[in-house]
Design an enzyme around this catalytic site. Sequence first.
Site, PDB file in Angstrom:
ATOM      1  N   CYS A  30       0.833  -1.206   0.000  1.00 43.49           N
ATOM      2  CA  CYS A  30       0.000   0.000   0.000  1.00 43.49           C
ATOM      3  C   CYS A  30       0.870   1.260   0.000  1.00 43.49           C
ATOM      4  O   CYS A  30       1.571   1.528   0.976  1.00 43.49           O
ATOM      5  CB  CYS A  30      -0.903  -0.055   1.233  1.00 43.49           C
ATOM      6  SG  CYS A  30      -1.699   1.486   1.676  1.00 43.49           S
ATOM      7  N   CYS A  33       0.180   3.756   2.772  1.00 42.28           N
ATOM      8  CA  CYS A  33       0.638   3.194   4.052  1.00 42.28           C
ATOM      9  C   CYS A  33       2.120   3.505   4.266  1.00 42.28           C
ATOM     10  O   CYS A  33       2.555   3.766   5.388  1.00 42.28           O
ATOM     11  CB  CYS A  33       0.425   1.684   4.095  1.00 42.28           C
ATOM     12  SG  CYS A  33      -1.301   1.180   3.970  1.00 42.28           S
TER      13      CYS A  33
END
Length: 105
Positions: A30, A33
């Site tokens: 991600c 993230c």
Amino acid sequence: MALEITDATFDEVVLKSDKPVLVDFWAAWCGPCRMVGPIIEQISDEYEGKAVVGKVDVDANQEFAAKYGVRNIPTVLVFQNGEVVGRQVGVSPKNVYADALDSLL
């Protein structure tokens, strides 16, 4: 350094904590993230001894991500006394996470 929290340790580390807990639900693939990760590490260092700061890899630990309705990552949940008292989805500036913890200290 932020704690690595797993499905096996979540209950003990998060739900039974006597301190506020900030949990970053994330995954290695991600992109956003990876933007939040360094912020979470800074928060972990700054709040050491005052709050618990940890990360849950949702690919490896899906039980609590599902339980708390984490559908998009990164999602940062703040817990106090075993209850969710804050939720931030997506990338936010550091002060958003710090303010969430400060309000509980």
